[in-house]
Design a protein around this motif. Structure first.
Motif, mmCIF file in Angstrom:
data_model
loop_
_atom_site.group_PDB
_atom_site.id
_atom_site.type_symbol
_atom_site.label_atom_id
_atom_site.label_comp_id
_atom_site.label_asym_id
_atom_site.label_seq_id
_atom_site.Cartn_x
_atom_site.Cartn_y
_atom_site.Cartn_z
ATOM 1 N N ASP A 101 0.872 -1.179 0.000
ATOM 2 C CA ASP A 101 0.000 0.000 0.000
ATOM 3 C C ASP A 101 0.903 1.221 0.000
ATOM 4 O O ASP A 101 1.929 1.241 0.695
ATOM 5 C CB ASP A 101 -0.921 0.041 1.231
ATOM 6 C CG ASP A 101 -2.132 0.958 1.014
ATOM 7 O OD1 ASP A 101 -3.274 0.471 1.056
ATOM 8 O OD2 ASP A 101 -1.927 2.172 0.760
ATOM 9 N N LYS A 129 -13.929 -4.729 -8.088
ATOM 10 C CA LYS A 129 -14.860 -3.940 -8.888
ATOM 11 C C LYS A 129 -14.803 -2.509 -8.392
ATOM 12 O O LYS A 129 -14.370 -2.312 -7.253
ATOM 13 C CB LYS A 129 -16.279 -4.501 -8.844
ATOM 14 C CG LYS A 129 -16.882 -4.769 -7.456
ATOM 15 C CD LYS A 129 -17.003 -3.660 -6.450
ATOM 16 C CE LYS A 129 -17.964 -2.553 -6.772
ATOM 17 N NZ LYS A 129 -18.094 -1.610 -5.581
ATOM 18 N N ASN A 167 -18.365 -10.242 -6.023
ATOM 19 C CA ASN A 167 -18.711 -11.242 -5.016
ATOM 20 C C ASN A 167 -20.201 -11.407 -4.756
ATOM 21 O O ASN A 167 -20.621 -12.382 -4.167
ATOM 22 C CB ASN A 167 -18.012 -10.891 -3.690
ATOM 23 C CG ASN A 167 -18.209 -9.440 -3.291
ATOM 24 O OD1 ASN A 167 -18.180 -8.549 -4.131
ATOM 25 N ND2 ASN A 167 -18.425 -9.182 -2.024
ATOM 26 N N TYR A 178 -14.864 8.378 -0.339
ATOM 27 C CA TYR A 178 -14.698 8.674 -1.777
ATOM 28 C C TYR A 178 -16.012 8.483 -2.540
ATOM 29 O O TYR A 178 -16.190 9.040 -3.619
ATOM 30 C CB TYR A 178 -13.579 7.814 -2.393
ATOM 31 C CG TYR A 178 -13.794 6.314 -2.261
ATOM 32 C CD1 TYR A 178 -14.489 5.604 -3.236
ATOM 33 C CD2 TYR A 178 -13.317 5.609 -1.167
ATOM 34 C CE1 TYR A 178 -14.704 4.232 -3.111
ATOM 35 C CE2 TYR A 178 -13.529 4.247 -1.033
ATOM 36 C CZ TYR A 178 -14.228 3.564 -2.013
ATOM 37 O OH TYR A 178 -14.440 2.217 -1.878
#
Ligand SMILES: NC(=O)c1ccc[n+]([C@@H]2O[C@H](COP(=O)([O-])OP(=O)(O)OC[C@H]3O[C@@H](n4cnc5c(N)ncnc54)[C@H](O)[C@@H]3O)[C@@H](O)[C@H]2O)c1
Length: 344
Positions: free
Chosen positions: A35, A96, A124, A165
């Motif tokens: 990350d 996704k 999923n 976000y």
């Protein structure tokens, strides 16, 4: 049987579920994480005891030592990271939404095909226990041939606190949540020929649309409605349940709130509790989604070993992604959009 080694890129909000699920998957384990945010890298590395930590994906791939990569970042980085995986011939799972545009998604599928690596989108929702139960009921022939369906997700849950976000993008509910509901519609009633959509923004504090209603024509002649909302204040909050209604030539299927599955056909009516398991690391109301994360990651691991294509391969997901693009186009123009033209 040697365990497959995986690397996970993107240690954010949702990746914690993926890391928990990898601990439960038979036949695979995460050996390295990456990350660019040092705080997230430390939190997830410490929580799951992962020593190999990277702030740069290029350095992770250069060091290697893993059999697949699980990309759990937000959409902006998906294409670059999938292309990096393909360059290093590393099979990839991508969260996704698959890409920023259908053009990007097609290019990603092509790149992985040329590199000869499996690519799966972490789509999923079709792996949720109640959705699998609806599919099994339909496939059993219990209600005959389906001619109509409704796939509904209506909630007032505050998703913005965990995923800030989501309030900032020009696009919101179709791209983030409706993409799952559209995938469920395809999974249950098959591919889609054309669609029309209408959208609204009810919550003034966000940029994108938080309500969408989509009318679908399926290849098999069935008609369905996908309706999604994050502006629905109900007496009993349904998050994150997808409710399903299917009418067939011989009967009906109803998946209603509280994971109640009613199948009515010529042989009578059955009512079953199709609640997901509450895994040791899961928490309500997310447990339905959390269980499906384990199911899809186990499916990936099994297919990587056996060599078969995954249920939500990159190629399969183009057909769901096309519905997202078509829905925004239809909502903007008021026109019905043909899906075949988008996939050529
Ligand atoms: N399938 C589901 O049920 C489900 C549910 C929630 C979120 N999601 C998806 O998961 C993805 C991640 O969502 P989130 O809420 O966890 O986001 P997040 O912002 O909390 O986490 C993303 C992490 O990726 C890191 N990152 C971004 N670009 C990177 C790069 N190039 N290299 C290394 N690290 C990078 C960020 O620093 C951040 O820590 C989104 O695409 C979202 O749509 C899926």
């Amino acid at each position: 049987m040697t365990e497959l080694k995986g690397a996970l890129i993107g240690c954010g909000f949702f990746a914690v579920n993926q890391m928990h699920a990898w601990k439960d998957v038979d036949g695979a384990a995460i050996v390295a994480i990456c990350d660019r945010d040092p705080e997230r890298l430390k939190i997830v590395g410490d929580q799951f005891g992962i020593e190999r930590r990277y702030s740069d994906a290029a350095a992770l791939f250069a060091d290697g030592g893993f059999d697949f990569v699980d990309i759990a970042t937000t959409v902006q980085s998906h294409r670059g990271l999938v292309e990096m995986a393909a360059k290093h011939k590393i099979p990839a799972i991508c969260q996704k939404p698959f890409a920023k545009s259908l053009g990007d998604a097609k290019a990603m599928v092509e790149t992985c095909r040329n590199a000869g690596i499996p690519l799966m989108v972490h789509e999923n929702f079709r792996w949720q226990t109640p959705i699998q139960a609806v599919k099994q009921a339909l496939d059993s022939g219990a209600i005959g041939e389906p001619f109509w369906g409704r796939f509904s997700f209506r909630s007032g849950y505050d998703v913005f606190s965990g995923q800030p976000y989501l309030a900032e993008g020009e696009r919101f509910i179709i791209e983030d949540l409706g993409i799952h509901t559209l995938d469920i519609a395809r999974f249950i009633l098959g591919d889609v020929t054309r669609l029309s959509a209408r959208t609204k923004r009810v919550n003034p504090k966000i940029r994108g649309e938080d309500v969408a209603t989509i009318l679908l024509d399926h290849d098999n002649g069935a008609t369905s409605i996908v309706d999604v909302s994050y502006a629905t204040k109900s007496a009993t909050e349904a998050f994150p349940e997808t409710l399903v209604e299917i009418d067939g030539s011989q009967g009906t299927i109803r998946l209603s709130q509280g994971y109640r599955l009613e199948i009515h056909g010529p042989d009578g009516t059955t009512i079953t509790d199709v609640s997901p398991k509450l895994l040791s690391w899961a928490s309500r109301p997310w447990h339905n989604i959390q269980e499906s994360v384990l199911a899809i990651q186990q499916h990936w691991t099994d297919r990587l070993r056996s060599g078969g294509e995954t249920s939500t391969s990159g190629a399969d997901n183009l057909k769901t992604f096309a519905l997202v693009e078509a829905a925004y186009d239809s909502a903007a123009t008021g026109r019905t959009v043909e899906i075949g033209a988008l996939l050529r």
